[in-house]
Write a protein that holds these residues in place. Structure first.
Motif, PDB file in Angstrom:
ATOM      1  N   ARG A   1     -33.957   6.887   4.392  1.00  0.00           N
ATOM      2  CA  ARG A   1     -34.931   7.691   3.659  1.00  0.00           C
ATOM      3  C   ARG A   1     -34.451   7.970   2.233  1.00  0.00           C
ATOM      4  NH1 ARG A   1     -35.421  13.503   6.683  1.00  0.00           N
ATOM      5  NH2 ARG A   1     -36.734  14.570   5.181  1.00  0.00           N
ATOM      6  N   TRP A   2     -33.147   8.223   2.085  1.00  0.00           N
ATOM      7  CA  TRP A   2     -32.582   8.436   0.750  1.00  0.00           C
ATOM      8  C   TRP A   2     -32.574   7.117  -0.031  1.00  0.00           C
ATOM      9  CZ3 TRP A   2     -31.997  12.837  -1.672  1.00  0.00           C
ATOM     10  CH2 TRP A   2     -31.256  12.866  -2.864  1.00  0.00           C
ATOM     11  N   ALA A   3     -32.238   6.029   0.650  1.00  0.00           N
ATOM     12  CA  ALA A   3     -32.203   4.709   0.008  1.00  0.00           C
ATOM     13  C   ALA A   3     -33.578   4.324  -0.539  1.00  0.00           C
ATOM     14  CB  ALA A   3     -31.700   3.654   0.988  1.00  0.00           C
ATOM     15  N   GLU A   4     -34.650   4.696   0.149  1.00  0.00           N
ATOM     16  CA  GLU A   4     -36.006   4.398  -0.336  1.00  0.00           C
ATOM     17  C   GLU A   4     -36.280   5.112  -1.654  1.00  0.00           C
ATOM     18  OE1 GLU A   4     -38.912   5.345   2.631  1.00  0.00           O
ATOM     19  OE2 GLU A   4     -38.132   3.861   4.060  1.00  0.00           O
ATOM     20  N   GLN A   5     -35.808   6.339  -1.766  1.00  0.00           N
ATOM     21  CA  GLN A   5     -35.994   7.078  -3.019  1.00  0.00           C
ATOM     22  C   GLN A   5     -35.179   6.451  -4.145  1.00  0.00           C
ATOM     23  OE1 GLN A   5     -36.084  11.596  -2.288  1.00  0.00           O
ATOM     24  NE2 GLN A   5     -35.219  10.751  -0.392  1.00  0.00           N
ATOM     25  N   GLU A   6     -33.988   5.975  -3.817  1.00  0.00           N
ATOM     26  CA  GLU A   6     -33.170   5.289  -4.818  1.00  0.00           C
ATOM     27  C   GLU A   6     -33.844   3.991  -5.267  1.00  0.00           C
ATOM     28  OE1 GLU A   6     -28.649   6.713  -3.665  1.00  0.00           O
ATOM     29  OE2 GLU A   6     -29.463   4.918  -2.693  1.00  0.00           O
ATOM     30  N   GLU A   7     -34.442   3.274  -4.329  1.00  0.00           N
ATOM     31  CA  GLU A   7     -35.155   2.034  -4.670  1.00  0.00           C
ATOM     32  C   GLU A   7     -36.301   2.324  -5.641  1.00  0.00           C
ATOM     33  OE1 GLU A   7     -34.603  -1.067  -4.130  1.00  0.00           O
ATOM     34  OE2 GLU A   7     -33.050  -1.025  -2.594  1.00  0.00           O
ATOM     35  N   ARG A   8     -37.029   3.401  -5.380  1.00  0.00           N
ATOM     36  CA  ARG A   8     -38.131   3.767  -6.283  1.00  0.00           C
ATOM     37  C   ARG A   8     -37.594   4.082  -7.677  1.00  0.00           C
ATOM     38  NH1 ARG A   8     -40.161   6.311  -1.575  1.00  0.00           N
ATOM     39  NH2 ARG A   8     -39.486   8.391  -2.230  1.00  0.00           N
ATOM     40  N   HIS A   9     -36.453   4.758  -7.726  1.00  0.00           N
ATOM     41  CA  HIS A   9     -35.817   5.063  -9.010  1.00  0.00           C
ATOM     42  C   HIS A   9     -35.450   3.780  -9.753  1.00  0.00           C
ATOM     43  CE1 HIS A   9     -32.977   6.460 -11.971  1.00  0.00           C
ATOM     44  NE2 HIS A   9     -31.922   6.056 -11.288  1.00  0.00           N
ATOM     45  N   LEU A  10     -34.880   2.806  -9.040  1.00  0.00           N
ATOM     46  CA  LEU A  10     -34.489   1.547  -9.667  1.00  0.00           C
ATOM     47  C   LEU A  10     -35.701   0.826 -10.255  1.00  0.00           C
ATOM     48  CD1 LEU A  10     -31.947   0.154  -7.052  1.00  0.00           C
ATOM     49  CD2 LEU A  10     -31.418   1.136  -9.270  1.00  0.00           C
ATOM     50  N   LEU A  11     -36.798   0.788  -9.516  1.00  0.00           N
ATOM     51  CA  LEU A  11     -38.002   0.099  -9.972  1.00  0.00           C
ATOM     52  C   LEU A  11     -38.703   0.840 -11.107  1.00  0.00           C
ATOM     53  CD1 LEU A  11     -39.467  -0.966  -6.510  1.00  0.00           C
ATOM     54  CD2 LEU A  11     -38.409  -2.466  -8.214  1.00  0.00           C
TER      55      LEU A  11
END
Length: 197
Positions: free
Chosen positions: A172-182
């Motif tokens: 769940r945290w990794a998904e938020q990080e992915e959104r940040h990267l994009l």
């Protein structure tokens, strides 16, 4: 050479952070300001907190430096973006304007805000945390750092640090990080990028 130094230099993670800290110290001196702002971003387990603590211990300027970890501002496991927004509004903007910043620590056990902390605009400032390098925060910093680290290494370090309490929240945290990267392209906003094994 002492055995402590030998073992530290034999650890690739520690050695990479030492190199990163040395380059960041040079950049801080190059800013030629009494109160520079350093932002350290990277995904969970990349070494942000360890690097920030090393910078505090080896700060290249006279006087003390303030350190704020976004782990103290994120309002829970879905709060990456909200924590970054709080850092921008309550810490970075006031510091840039020469005003005292005040933020409240997030109590993860109580799921509520706790005690307040002040940030002195006359003093240097390090802020570290996932999601930190955005278009708006980057304008408020002198040195901007991105740490790049392999997923397996990051996960191992993060779970070793936080234990099984973090394990169910990792995706769940990794998904938020992915959104940040994009959305924010943090690597392109960094003045310094380091590969951490």
């Amino acid at each position: 050479m002492s055995s402590a130094l030998s073992s530290a230099s034999a650890d690739p993670f520690s050695a990479a952070l030492d190199v990163a800290a040395a380059h960041i110290r040079e950049a801080i001196v190059g800013v030629a300001a009494a109160n520079p702002v350093v932002l350290i971003d990277g995904r969970s387990g990349s070494g942000k907190t360890t690097l920030a603590r090393r910078l505090v211990a080896r700060w290249p300027l006279r006087g003390r430096v303030q350190l704020v970890a976004l782990d103290s501002l994120y309002p829970g496991w879905d709060g990456l973006a909200d924590g970054v927004e709080a850092a921008r509004e309550l810490i970075l903007r006031p510091h840039a304007r020469g005003m005292m910043g005040v933020w409240e620590r997030w109590d993860w056990d109580a799921s509520a805000h706790a005690e307040a902390h002040a940030v002195d605009p006359s003093l240097p400032l390090i802020v570290e945390g996932s999601g930190l390098l955005t278009a708006s925060t980057s304008q408020l910093a002198d040195v901007r750092v991105w740490l790049e680290s392999p997923p397996s290494s990051r996960m191992r370090r993060a779970l070793h640090r936080d234990g099984d309490a973090y394990r169910p929240h990792w995706p769940r945290w990794a998904e938020q990080e992915e959104r940040h990267l994009l959305r924010d392209a943090p690597t392109s906003r960094a003045t310094l990028v380091f590969a951490i094994p």
